[in-house]
Design an enzyme around this catalytic site. Structure first.
Site, PDB file in Angstrom:
ATOM      1  N   CYS A 286     -37.793  53.979 -57.068  1.00  0.00           N
ATOM      2  CA  CYS A 286     -36.543  53.500 -56.017  1.00  0.00           C
ATOM      3  C   CYS A 286     -36.877  51.990 -55.977  1.00  0.00           C
ATOM      4  O   CYS A 286     -37.857  51.350 -55.643  1.00  0.00           O
ATOM      5  CB  CYS A 286     -37.180  54.209 -54.589  1.00  0.00           C
ATOM      6  SG  CYS A 286     -37.152  56.000 -54.907  1.00  0.00           S
TER       7      CYS A 286
ATOM      8  N   CYS B 211     -45.757  52.856 -46.572  1.00  0.00           N
ATOM      9  CA  CYS B 211     -45.990  53.221 -47.826  1.00  0.00           C
ATOM     10  C   CYS B 211     -46.012  52.351 -48.705  1.00  0.00           C
ATOM     11  O   CYS B 211     -45.045  51.505 -49.236  1.00  0.00           O
ATOM     12  CB  CYS B 211     -44.689  54.295 -48.425  1.00  0.00           C
ATOM     13  SG  CYS B 211     -44.837  54.679 -50.001  1.00  0.00           S
TER      14      CYS B 211
ATOM     15  N   CYS C 236     -38.652  50.219 -52.620  1.00  0.00           N
ATOM     16  CA  CYS C 236     -40.005  50.569 -52.178  1.00  0.00           C
ATOM     17  C   CYS C 236     -40.997  50.018 -53.160  1.00  0.00           C
ATOM     18  O   CYS C 236     -41.130  49.724 -54.188  1.00  0.00           O
ATOM     19  CB  CYS C 236     -39.987  52.187 -52.683  1.00  0.00           C
ATOM     20  SG  CYS C 236     -41.791  53.047 -52.617  1.00  0.00           S
TER      21      CYS C 236
ATOM     22  N   CYS D  51     -46.162  55.438 -58.298  1.00  0.00           N
ATOM     23  CA  CYS D  51     -45.159  56.489 -58.559  1.00  0.00           C
ATOM     24  C   CYS D  51     -44.109  56.132 -59.436  1.00  0.00           C
ATOM     25  O   CYS D  51     -43.821  54.720 -59.560  1.00  0.00           O
ATOM     26  CB  CYS D  51     -44.368  56.487 -57.098  1.00  0.00           C
ATOM     27  SG  CYS D  51     -42.986  57.514 -56.984  1.00  0.00           S
TER      28      CYS D  51
ATOM     29  N   GLU E 209     -53.191  55.348 -50.359  1.00  0.00           N
ATOM     30  CA  GLU E 209     -53.355  55.077 -49.057  1.00  0.00           C
ATOM     31  C   GLU E 209     -52.721  56.365 -47.953  1.00  0.00           C
ATOM     32  O   GLU E 209     -52.402  57.290 -48.636  1.00  0.00           O
ATOM     33  CB  GLU E 209     -52.158  54.336 -48.427  1.00  0.00           C
ATOM     34  CG  GLU E 209     -52.004  52.977 -49.396  1.00  0.00           C
ATOM     35  CD  GLU E 209     -50.622  52.148 -49.018  1.00  0.00           C
ATOM     36  OE1 GLU E 209     -50.518  51.271 -49.632  1.00  0.00           O
ATOM     37  OE2 GLU E 209     -49.616  53.112 -48.530  1.00  0.00           O
TER      38      GLU E 209
ATOM     39  N   CYS F 103     -49.790  60.802 -42.512  1.00  0.00           N
ATOM     40  CA  CYS F 103     -48.800  60.495 -43.634  1.00  0.00           C
ATOM     41  C   CYS F 103     -49.927  60.395 -45.043  1.00  0.00           C
ATOM     42  O   CYS F 103     -50.734  59.467 -44.814  1.00  0.00           O
ATOM     43  CB  CYS F 103     -48.222  59.408 -43.497  1.00  0.00           C
ATOM     44  SG  CYS F 103     -46.924  58.973 -44.798  1.00  0.00           S
TER      45      CYS F 103
HETATM   46  S1  SF4 Z   1     -39.681  55.878 -52.232  1.00  0.00           S
HETATM   47 FE1  SF4 Z   1     -41.374  54.966 -53.445  1.00  0.00          FE
HETATM   48  S2  SF4 Z   1     -43.082  56.478 -53.359  1.00  0.00           S
HETATM   49 FE2  SF4 Z   1     -41.166  57.477 -52.767  1.00  0.00          FE
HETATM   50  S3  SF4 Z   1     -40.379  58.372 -54.688  1.00  0.00           S
HETATM   51 FE3  SF4 Z   1     -39.141  56.374 -54.249  1.00  0.00          FE
HETATM   52  S4  SF4 Z   1     -40.650  54.998 -55.634  1.00  0.00           S
HETATM   53 FE4  SF4 Z   1     -41.801  56.888 -55.242  1.00  0.00          FE
END
Ligand code: SF4
Length: 357
Positions: free
Chosen positions: A116, A332, A119, A112, A92, A105
């Site tokens: 996290c 995101c 997220c 990823c 994206e 962005c």
């Molecule tokens: S916030 Fe999401 S995209 Fe960013 S590092 Fe953590 S898991 Fe990865």
């Protein structure tokens, strides 16, 4: 097998390519002008190149590695693109026009691996690193949609940029050398990979660095960000302070506020104490998912205000994220998640940045 793309090559690399194909090196500079300054996506548009040379180039190289999957435009002027490279992996990028600047962005990875817990991208897993060309092509595609020049780039889309260090630093170089953006307007947002922060500092470039902190307490931060088990709050902040000393740049501390988890006055107090010695700005981001599956909720306006007021009373510089693109899943990982059908229950995950200029 897809062909390599021209986007991602520097002017010297394009000059070498022109020579390999039997042309004078100055043709490489002409190509750079077409792809980076004029953001063309068709060989036919490269009017000052001989037709035979264009045909040769087209045999060996695509211009851009990107194909469009979805383009969404929000009622408040945000454009979000979901793109791919001819395969099933989507990522994206977002165009964010403001009164005083146009920002974008962009993603540095497909998915990823950092995991996290707040997220959408992290919950979807990791596919691969993006190449420098794939990173820069996101900017160029978004630029073709904008009547105003995109002056700011934020690596805050999918992925942890410092895990893809070589490609991201090559992309930073292309943004500066080929597109003419100031390093000061390029922002890397990281979860706090300490060795890579130190590597970035060694480059001596005035790139803006943002640390996703989200709590001054290790116990809470570890629940939100597994990386904290490896590099804790103290180590991450020390690396950021050293980054400031090496580059002269004020650092940003990103702080996602989650109801009754990390939004207490006790944490505001500890945050202020821990960052006061380094020039900083704290960017508050009230959590905005309706259902995370982790029991996280958005704090009330009063709690956000109290947290902010306490920081400000201690002399902390604070900004608060302006929410944009609600109606198009602009945050995101969210649109890619919807595309993959992985996050159907989530309504919104607005983690779009406010970047100090
Ligand atoms: S916030 Fe999401 S995209 Fe960013 S590092 Fe953590 S898991 Fe990865």
């Amino acid at each position: 097998m897809s062909r390599p793309s021209l986007i991602g090559l520097s002017t010297p690399e394009l000059q070498a390519l022109a020579e390999q194909l039997g042309e004078k090196p100055f043709r490489g500079k002409q190509i750079a002008n077409w792809i980076y300054a004029k953001a063309v996506r068709e060989y036919d548009e490269m009017k000052d190149l001989p037709a035979a040379f264009r045909a040769k180039l087209a045999e060996t190289h695509d211009i851009s590695p990107l194909h469009l999957t979805t383009h969404k435009k929000s009622t408040d002027g945000v454009d979000k693109l979901l793109v791919h490279n001819g395969d099933t992996q989507v990522y994206e990028c977002v165009l964010l026009p403001y009164e005083d600047r146009v920002s974008c962005c962009i993603s540095s990875q497909v998915g990823c691996p950092m995991g996290c817990t707040f997220c959408a991208t992290g919950l979807g897993g990791f596919d691969r690193n993006l190449t420098a060309g794939e990173i820069v092509a996101q900017y160029l595609w978004l630029q073709s949609l904008s009547p105003r020049r995109i002056s700011h780039v934020v690596f805050m889309g999918m992925g942890e940029p410092l895990l893809n260090f070589a490609n991201v630093t090559k992309a930073l170089n292309l943004f500066h050398e080929e597109i003419g953006l100031s390093y000061r307007h390029l922002t890397i947002s990281t979860v706090g990979l300490v060795p890579q922060i130190r590597e970035l500092a060694k480059l001596g470039l005035p790139i803006h660095l943002a640390l996703s902190l989200h709590s001054p307490f290790d116990e809470i931060r570890s629940k939100l960000m597994p990386v904290n088990h490896k590099w804790d709050v103290a180590e991450a902040l020390r690396a950021m302070h050293d980054y400031h000393k090496a580059t002269g740049r004020k650092v940003t501390i990103e702080y996602l506020l989650i109801n009754e988890l990390n939004d207490t006055i006790e944490q505001a107090e500890a945050l202020a104490t821990k960052i006061m010695r380094m020039p900083h700005v704290v960017n508050l981001i009230p959590f905005n998912w309706v259902d995370t599956g982790n029991g996280f909720a958005r704090p009330s306006r009063e709690r956000v205000r109290a947290f902010r007021r306490h920081l400000e009373s201690k002399g902390v510089n604070v900004t608060e994220r302006v929410e944009r693109g609600h109606d198009i899943a602009a945050a995101c990982g969210q649109l890619a998640g919807q595309h993959a059908g992985r996050f159907a229950r989530r309504e919104r995950a607005s983690t779009l940045p406010v970047v100090p200029s």
